[in-house]
Design a protein around this motif. Structure first.
Motif, PDB file in Angstrom:
ATOM      1  N   ASN A  49       0.822  -1.217   0.000  1.00 30.29           N
ATOM      2  CA  ASN A  49       0.000   0.000   0.000  1.00 30.29           C
ATOM      3  C   ASN A  49       0.853   1.262   0.000  1.00 30.29           C
ATOM      4  O   ASN A  49       0.496   2.263  -0.631  1.00 30.29           O
ATOM      5  N   LEU A  50       1.978   1.222   0.713  1.00 28.55           N
ATOM      6  CA  LEU A  50       2.873   2.381   0.719  1.00 28.55           C
ATOM      7  C   LEU A  50       3.413   2.650  -0.686  1.00 28.55           C
ATOM      8  O   LEU A  50       3.488   3.802  -1.130  1.00 28.55           O
ATOM      9  N   VAL A  51       3.783   1.579  -1.391  1.00 32.52           N
ATOM     10  CA  VAL A  51       4.304   1.745  -2.752  1.00 32.52           C
ATOM     11  C   VAL A  51       3.204   2.218  -3.693  1.00 32.52           C
ATOM     12  O   VAL A  51       3.425   3.073  -4.561  1.00 32.52           O
ATOM     13  N   ILE A  52       1.985   1.677  -3.524  1.00 39.37           N
ATOM     14  CA  ILE A  52       0.860   2.119  -4.361  1.00 39.37           C
ATOM     15  C   ILE A  52       0.552   3.595  -4.104  1.00 39.37           C
ATOM     16  O   ILE A  52       0.257   4.355  -5.039  1.00 39.37           O
ATOM     17  N   ASN A  53       0.629   4.014  -2.848  1.00 38.36           N
ATOM     18  CA  ASN A  53       0.407   5.428  -2.525  1.00 38.36           C
ATOM     19  C   ASN A  53       1.474   6.308  -3.167  1.00 38.36           C
ATOM     20  O   ASN A  53       1.186   7.417  -3.630  1.00 38.36           O
ATOM     21  N   VAL A 297      -1.120  -8.570  -4.971  1.00 40.28           N
ATOM     22  CA  VAL A 297       0.060  -9.423  -4.770  1.00 40.28           C
ATOM     23  C   VAL A 297       0.785  -9.703  -6.089  1.00 40.28           C
ATOM     24  O   VAL A 297       1.917 -10.199  -6.069  1.00 40.28           O
ATOM     25  N   SER A 298       0.162  -9.370  -7.226  1.00 45.21           N
ATOM     26  CA  SER A 298       0.810  -9.602  -8.526  1.00 45.21           C
ATOM     27  C   SER A 298       1.697  -8.440  -8.950  1.00 45.21           C
ATOM     28  O   SER A 298       2.444  -8.546  -9.934  1.00 45.21           O
ATOM     29  N   LEU A 299       1.629  -7.330  -8.227  1.00 46.89           N
ATOM     30  CA  LEU A 299       2.327  -6.129  -8.678  1.00 46.89           C
ATOM     31  C   LEU A 299       3.838  -6.191  -8.478  1.00 46.89           C
ATOM     32  O   LEU A 299       4.552  -5.267  -8.867  1.00 46.89           O
ATOM     33  N   GLY A 300       4.321  -7.264  -7.882  1.00 46.11           N
ATOM     34  CA  GLY A 300       5.764  -7.415  -7.742  1.00 46.11           C
ATOM     35  C   GLY A 300       6.440  -7.857  -9.025  1.00 46.11           C
ATOM     36  O   GLY A 300       7.664  -7.818  -9.117  1.00 46.11           O
ATOM     37  N   GLU A 301       5.659  -8.265 -10.011  1.00 47.84           N
ATOM     38  CA  GLU A 301       6.213  -8.699 -11.286  1.00 47.84           C
ATOM     39  C   GLU A 301       6.577  -7.475 -12.127  1.00 47.84           C
ATOM     40  O   GLU A 301       5.715  -6.647 -12.435  1.00 47.84           O
ATOM     41  N   PRO A 302       7.851  -7.310 -12.522  1.00 51.68           N
ATOM     42  CA  PRO A 302       8.273  -6.108 -13.251  1.00 51.68           C
ATOM     43  C   PRO A 302       7.470  -5.818 -14.516  1.00 51.68           C
ATOM     44  O   PRO A 302       7.179  -4.668 -14.832  1.00 51.68           O
ATOM     45  N   SER A 303       7.080  -6.869 -15.238  1.00 49.36           N
ATOM     46  CA  SER A 303       6.343  -6.640 -16.486  1.00 49.36           C
ATOM     47  C   SER A 303       4.971  -6.042 -16.219  1.00 49.36           C
ATOM     48  O   SER A 303       4.470  -5.242 -17.018  1.00 49.36           O
ATOM     49  N   VAL A 304       4.353  -6.393 -15.093  1.00 45.28           N
ATOM     50  CA  VAL A 304       3.034  -5.840 -14.751  1.00 45.28           C
ATOM     51  C   VAL A 304       3.144  -4.346 -14.497  1.00 45.28           C
ATOM     52  O   VAL A 304       2.357  -3.542 -15.023  1.00 45.28           O
ATOM     53  N   ILE A 305       4.120  -3.953 -13.687  1.00 49.83           N
ATOM     54  CA  ILE A 305       4.307  -2.532 -13.400  1.00 49.83           C
ATOM     55  C   ILE A 305       4.725  -1.777 -14.659  1.00 49.83           C
ATOM     56  O   ILE A 305       4.254  -0.662 -14.926  1.00 49.83           O
ATOM     57  N   ALA A 306       5.603  -2.377 -15.466  1.00 49.14           N
ATOM     58  CA  ALA A 306       6.058  -1.718 -16.693  1.00 49.14           C
ATOM     59  C   ALA A 306       4.891  -1.454 -17.635  1.00 49.14           C
ATOM     60  O   ALA A 306       4.720  -0.343 -18.152  1.00 49.14           O
ATOM     61  N   ALA A 331      -7.715  10.088 -10.898  1.00 48.71           N
ATOM     62  CA  ALA A 331      -7.481   9.431  -9.613  1.00 48.71           C
ATOM     63  C   ALA A 331      -7.239   7.932  -9.742  1.00 48.71           C
ATOM     64  O   ALA A 331      -6.548   7.340  -8.913  1.00 48.71           O
ATOM     65  N   ASP A 332      -7.808   7.305 -10.770  1.00 44.61           N
ATOM     66  CA  ASP A 332      -7.692   5.854 -10.896  1.00 44.61           C
ATOM     67  C   ASP A 332      -6.609   5.406 -11.869  1.00 44.61           C
ATOM     68  O   ASP A 332      -6.557   4.224 -12.222  1.00 44.61           O
ATOM     69  N   LEU A 333      -5.744   6.305 -12.292  1.00 45.83           N
ATOM     70  CA  LEU A 333      -4.671   5.883 -13.193  1.00 45.83           C
ATOM     71  C   LEU A 333      -3.748   4.865 -12.522  1.00 45.83           C
ATOM     72  O   LEU A 333      -3.183   3.997 -13.192  1.00 45.83           O
ATOM     73  N   ALA A 334      -3.608   4.960 -11.203  1.00 42.78           N
ATOM     74  CA  ALA A 334      -2.761   4.008 -10.476  1.00 42.78           C
ATOM     75  C   ALA A 334      -3.392   2.624 -10.394  1.00 42.78           C
ATOM     76  O   ALA A 334      -2.742   1.660  -9.971  1.00 42.78           O
ATOM     77  N   VAL A 335      -4.670   2.491 -10.808  1.00 42.02           N
ATOM     78  CA  VAL A 335      -5.352   1.200 -10.804  1.00 42.02           C
ATOM     79  C   VAL A 335      -4.992   0.382 -12.050  1.00 42.02           C
ATOM     80  O   VAL A 335      -5.199  -0.833 -12.075  1.00 42.02           O
ATOM     81  N   ILE A 336      -4.434   1.033 -13.066  1.00 42.52           N
ATOM     82  CA  ILE A 336      -4.166   0.347 -14.332  1.00 42.52           C
ATOM     83  C   ILE A 336      -3.332  -0.927 -14.157  1.00 42.52           C
ATOM     84  O   ILE A 336      -3.628  -1.944 -14.792  1.00 42.52           O
ATOM     85  N   PRO A 337      -2.284  -0.945 -13.303  1.00 44.96           N
ATOM     86  CA  PRO A 337      -1.557  -2.218 -13.115  1.00 44.96           C
ATOM     87  C   PRO A 337      -2.452  -3.365 -12.640  1.00 44.96           C
ATOM     88  O   PRO A 337      -2.223  -4.524 -13.006  1.00 44.96           O
ATOM     89  N   PHE A 338      -3.483  -3.059 -11.850  1.00 47.64           N
ATOM     90  CA  PHE A 338      -4.429  -4.087 -11.407  1.00 47.64           C
ATOM     91  C   PHE A 338      -5.245  -4.601 -12.594  1.00 47.64           C
ATOM     92  O   PHE A 338      -5.552  -5.787 -12.675  1.00 47.64           O
ATOM     93  N   ILE A 339      -5.614  -3.691 -13.484  1.00 46.43           N
ATOM     94  CA  ILE A 339      -6.416  -4.065 -14.650  1.00 46.43           C
ATOM     95  C   ILE A 339      -5.617  -4.948 -15.603  1.00 46.43           C
ATOM     96  O   ILE A 339      -6.156  -5.880 -16.207  1.00 46.43           O
ATOM     97  N   VAL A 340      -4.317  -4.673 -15.722  1.00 47.78           N
ATOM     98  CA  VAL A 340      -3.506  -5.372 -16.732  1.00 47.78           C
ATOM     99  C   VAL A 340      -2.729  -6.567 -16.177  1.00 47.78           C
ATOM    100  O   VAL A 340      -2.069  -7.260 -16.951  1.00 47.78           O
ATOM    101  N   CYS A 341      -2.814  -6.843 -14.885  1.00 46.82           N
ATOM    102  CA  CYS A 341      -1.953  -7.885 -14.307  1.00 46.82           C
ATOM    103  C   CYS A 341      -2.219  -9.261 -14.915  1.00 46.82           C
ATOM    104  O   CYS A 341      -1.276  -9.984 -15.278  1.00 46.82           O
TER     105      CYS A 341
END
Length: 415
Positions: A49-53, A297-306, A331-341
């Motif tokens: 959550n700290l990293v997402i913030n 929990v999937s956001l640790g994968e570099p390709s997901v964040i990239a 406000a929801d642009l930070a949600v995109i990694p969740f959408i694409v994981c």
């Protein structure tokens, strides 16, 4: 509702450790192992959550600047998922929804209709959103509850289907994502992936963080990719040199720290998962069970964040060119990694394939977000929420997925 709001107010970082502690005890892990696992999971989730913030606070100013430079004049304000979750929990039937979804999950497990046990109680708000949106448009609480229940069933079925990708690509055995943000476009993503596999030329295009690292050396490392992507975003936003550098370091930090936070979370999850497998082997003749978690929990994968970060400027450009879109993504642009994981996992980490599919998905997200905005505005007014200054309609990217849109539209036909 006050009791429910107090429990939900604890947040996932507190709720999840408690839930997992109780679950591990039931599975026979013992007090010490269960307690240690629960605390470790809480620490890992707090770190995520700290990293997402950090991601949200860094992307916010950049996205505003990019939209201003493009001259976007869009009327629907993206208020983000945190505000929308609070509005969804204010639905009149939200208090009843949690036990209803848990009962549905128990029945489906008992009848072997699912292997997933959804412990991600916090994200039940995604089901509540569907119910509240149906009630807002049809006036029927009953049909809202039916729609929310159907959403819970679909989430469990798709969680089972996609679990093999989570296990094989993310290396998380026994974990599934009954999380509609990640699952919401699976009915479209699955056939799209199949089609791209059969298009000559396109099916040969491949680039993953590993291949990029091998080809470009240090410039292919996740943190360096973060610096490059962050600098690119800053330049597109028209930032000065100092702001570009700050954004570059922030994105590098996200790319570098997120995998470590997920590793901490997994350190706590592994003993619980092992205890669950042993319990099921003893009690149900080796029957397999998956623990349903937040897709975070999937956001640790570099390709997901990239892919998620690269989709930010693409989404803003799409907002400008997609016919009918009226939502200003913010406000929801930070949600995109969740959408694409899961898109990334199903593309086996292929950044090129993931970007192509994600671009199609995000174009549709904008259309659905525009279409759902009237219902979301009614929900907010019903909950007593004051709209942002100058806003007549509100929306968000997080809930604008195919499954949510279809359920809201279908069940809103009933009065």
């Amino acid at each position: 509702m006050e009791i429910l709001q107090w429990i939900l107010g604890l947040g996932a970082s507190v709720m999840l450790p408690i839930i997992m502690f109780v679950f591990a005890m039931i599975m026979g892990a013992g007090f010490t192992k269960s307690f240690r696992s629960g605390i470790t999971i809480g620490i890992g989730f707090t770190g995520i959550n700290l990293v997402i913030n950090l991601l949200t606070s860094s992307l916010g100013p950049a996205s505003i600047a990019m939209t201003e430079r493009l001259g976007l004049n869009l009327t629907i304000i993206d208020i983000g998922w945190p505000a929308m979750s609070a509005i969804s929990w204010a639905w009149v039937a939200a208090g009843l929804l949690i036990p209803v979804v848990l009962v549905i999950n128990f029945i489906m497990l008992s009848l072997k209709l699912t292997k997933t046990m959804n412990v991600d109680l916090w994200n039940f708000w995604q089901f509540s959103f569907i119910g509240a949106a149906v009630t807002a448009t049809s006036g029927s609480v009953m049909w809202g509850m039916v729609a929310a229940s159907v959403a819970a069933v679909i989430a469990l079925l798709l969680a089972d289907y996609t679990q093999k990708y989570i296990e094989n690509y993310f290396g998380m055995p026994g974990i599934s994502f009954p999380h509609l943000t990640a699952l919401g476009f699976m009915p479209l993503v699955i056939p799209l992936n199949w089609i791209f596999d059969r298009i000559p030329g396109i099916n040969k295009l491949y680039a993953s963080p590993d291949t990029i690292r091998k080809k470009f050396g240090i410039f292919g490392e996740p943190m360096i990719m973060g610096i490059i992507i962050g600098a690119l975003l800053g330049i597109l936003a028209g930032f000065g040199v100092s702001e570009v550098l700050k954004l570059a370091i922030a994105m590098a930090s996200v790319m570098f720290i997120m995998p470590k936070m997920v590793a901490i979370l997994m350190e706590g999850l592994i003993p619980v998962s092992e205890a669950a497998r042993e319990f099921m082997a003893k009690k149900f003749a080796g029957r397999e069970i998956f623990i349903g978690l937040d897709a975070a929990v999937s956001l640790g994968e570099p390709s997901v964040i990239a892919v998620g970060l690269l989709m930010v400027p693409i989404t803003i450009i799409l907002a400008f060119i997609v016919p009918g879109n009226q939502l200003l993504p913010f406000a929801d642009l930070a949600v995109i990694p969740f959408i694409v994981c899961l898109i990334t996992a199903m593309s086996k980490g292929n950044v090129i394939r993931s970007l192509m599919i994600s671009t199609i998905v995000m174009a549709i997200v904008l259309v659905f977000a525009t279409n759902l905005a009237p219902a979301e505005t009614i929900m907010a007014k019903t909950a007593g929420v004051t709209l942002p200054d100058g806003a007549t309609l509100i929306g968000n990217l997080d809930r604008a997925n195919l499954i949510t849109w279809l359920l809201v539209k279908f069940f809103s036909l009933f009065k």
